[in-house]
Scaffold this active site. Structure first.
Site, PDB file in Angstrom:
ATOM      1  N   GLY A 254     107.938  -7.434   0.828  1.00 17.13           N
ATOM      2  CA  GLY A 254     108.668  -6.694   1.871  1.00 17.13           C
ATOM      3  C   GLY A 254     108.209  -7.638   3.138  1.00 17.13           C
ATOM      4  CE  LYS A 255     110.711  -4.428   8.212  1.00 11.46           C
ATOM      5  NZ  LYS A 255     111.421  -3.393   7.213  1.00 11.46           N
TER       6      LYS A 255
ATOM      7  CB  VAL B  62     104.976   5.670  -7.810  1.00  9.44           C
ATOM      8  CG1 VAL B  62     105.731   7.202  -8.217  1.00  9.44           C
ATOM      9  CG2 VAL B  62     103.674   6.018  -6.546  1.00  9.44           C
TER      10      VAL B  62
ATOM     11  CG  ASP C 192     109.123   2.196   8.691  1.00  9.14           C
ATOM     12  OD1 ASP C 192     110.173   2.415   8.876  1.00  9.14           O
ATOM     13  OD2 ASP C 192     108.792   1.280   7.983  1.00  9.14           O
TER      14      ASP C 192
ATOM     15  CB  ALA D 103     102.705  -5.727   2.450  1.00  8.94           C
TER      16      ALA D 103
ATOM     17  CG  ASN E 181     108.994   2.933   3.651  1.00  6.89           C
ATOM     18  OD1 ASN E 181     108.922   1.899   2.878  1.00  6.89           O
ATOM     19  ND2 ASN E 181     109.168   2.588   5.200  1.00  6.89           N
TER      20      ASN E 181
ATOM     21  CE  LYS F  78     102.039  -2.089   1.919  1.00  7.35           C
ATOM     22  NZ  LYS F  78     102.675  -0.977   2.708  1.00  7.35           N
TER      23      LYS F  78
ATOM     24  CD  GLU G  73     100.016   7.580  -8.715  1.00  8.06           C
ATOM     25  OE1 GLU G  73     100.613   8.105  -9.275  1.00  8.06           O
ATOM     26  OE2 GLU G  73      99.327   8.175  -7.719  1.00  8.06           O
TER      27      GLU G  73
ATOM     28  CG  ASP H  62     105.733   0.841   4.123  1.00  8.86           C
ATOM     29  OD1 ASP H  62     104.818   0.382   4.380  1.00  8.86           O
ATOM     30  OD2 ASP H  62     106.941   0.282   4.267  1.00  8.86           O
TER      31      ASP H  62
END
Ligand SMILES: Nc1ncnc2c1ncn2[C@@H]1O[C@H](COP(=O)(O)OP(=O)(O)OP(=O)(O)O)[C@@H](O)[C@H]1O
Ligand SMILES: [Mg+2]
Length: 285
Positions: A26-27, A124, A168, A29, A173, A44, A122, A185
């Site tokens: 992602g941006k 998901v 956000d 992480a 998210n 993460k 966790e 997030d």
């Protein structure tokens, strides 16, 4: 796969046994699927500050409480030490928010620990054990959209009661599985009472949700949950049990037209008398 360098400290600490695969980049992480004993979890790995926007960070961090005053001073000065402190504060903000929200009854990934800039939580998954879809990849019936939107509004309300605004929240998210939506997030979650941007962020978060679910249930496009929630929050009346309606009316005190007309009439008469007095003074007989 080969253990990424950033996850190595968690392997050494005995928290992670194996890194299975990279899930997303992602941006802010990189996200990995890891094995911890016989459990599959999500790691993460936060990117360094230099790769994120700091201007944006300042907007979000306003009002965030830093308990350690040496840390607070260093952060204000913007020294190298200060930047490192700011970095750690940013990283721990997400794990703090996850614990707080899980406790408040919001469905979020159960957090385990945040160590050396890696959040272990966790993973998901759906009924088949596959990683849950993002809301952005899911379409649904009108009935389902209404039900899930109501649940997300309930979560947003619980967050606000816990003093946080996501900041956000969007279809990217929110994950979805058989039990409904899961909020993810949260490193930028803002302090609802201390941050001057909290209200507009809440409005934007809710607008995003109305817009997404509104594709399947158009009546949601006009819902006014943000205004309703903020008003109750500001008045100290928002509780986890508050039932939201999505309707909001600006209170209007009916104007008392008759008495206003009386006032105007009296003012005009007074003015007339004043003009006559001047006229008399200028034309003595
Ligand atoms: N706990 C989790 N379980 C399953 N998938 C997850 C989990 N956390 C993150 N993901 C996946 O990884 C993606 C990126 O995670 P997240 O949104 O937290 O990081 P990010 O770097 O801020 O991403 P972006 O910049 O794209 O918003 C998510 O969109 C989701 O698909
Ligand atoms: Mg994200």
């Amino acid at each position: 796969m080969k253990t990424p360098k950033r996850i190595q400290p968690l392997v050494e600490a005995g928290l992670v046994d194996e890194v299975l695969r990279r899930l997303m980049s992602g941006k802010e992480a990189d996200v990995f699927v890891v094995r911890c004993g016989d459990e599959i979890r999500c790691a993460k790995v936060y990117k360094e500050a230099a790769k994120r926007s700091f201007k944006k960070a300042a907007l979000y961090q306003e009002g965030r409480k830093v308990r350690n005053s040496r840390r607070a001073r260093a952060m204000e000065k913007g020294s190298k030490f200060g930047r490192k402190q700011q970095e750690e504060t940013w990283q721990s903000a997400e794990v703090d928010a996850l614990f707080k929200l899980a406790n408040a009854g919001v469905r979020v990934p159960q957090p385990h620990i945040c160590l050396e800039g890696v959040l272990l939580m966790e993973l998901v998954t759906d009924e088949d054990g596959d990683v849950a879809s993002r809301l952005s990849d899911v379409s649904m019936s009108e009935e389902q959209a209404l039900e899930d939107h109501a649940l997300v509004m309930h979560y947003v309300k619980l967050m606000l009661c816990a003093g946080l605004v996501h900041g956000d929240l969007s279809e990217f998210n929110v994950l979805v599985n058989q039990d409904g939506p899961v909020i993810i997030d949260l490193p930028q979650a803002v302090d609802a009472a201390g941050n001057n941007n909290a209200r507009s962020m809440l409005e934007r978060d809710i607008e995003n949700m109305n817009h997404y679910y509104g594709q399947f249930a158009p009546e949601l496009l006009n819902a006014r949950y943000a205004q309703e929630m903020w008003q109750l929050f500001e008045d100290g009346e928002l509780t986890p049990e508050t039932e939201l309606t999505g309707q909001f009316k600006v209170e209007e005190v009916a104007a008392d037209v008759d008495s206003i007309m009386e006032e105007i009439k009296a003012a005009m008469e007074e003015e007339q008398e004043r003009l006559e007095r001047i006229k008399d003074a200028n034309n003595p007989e």
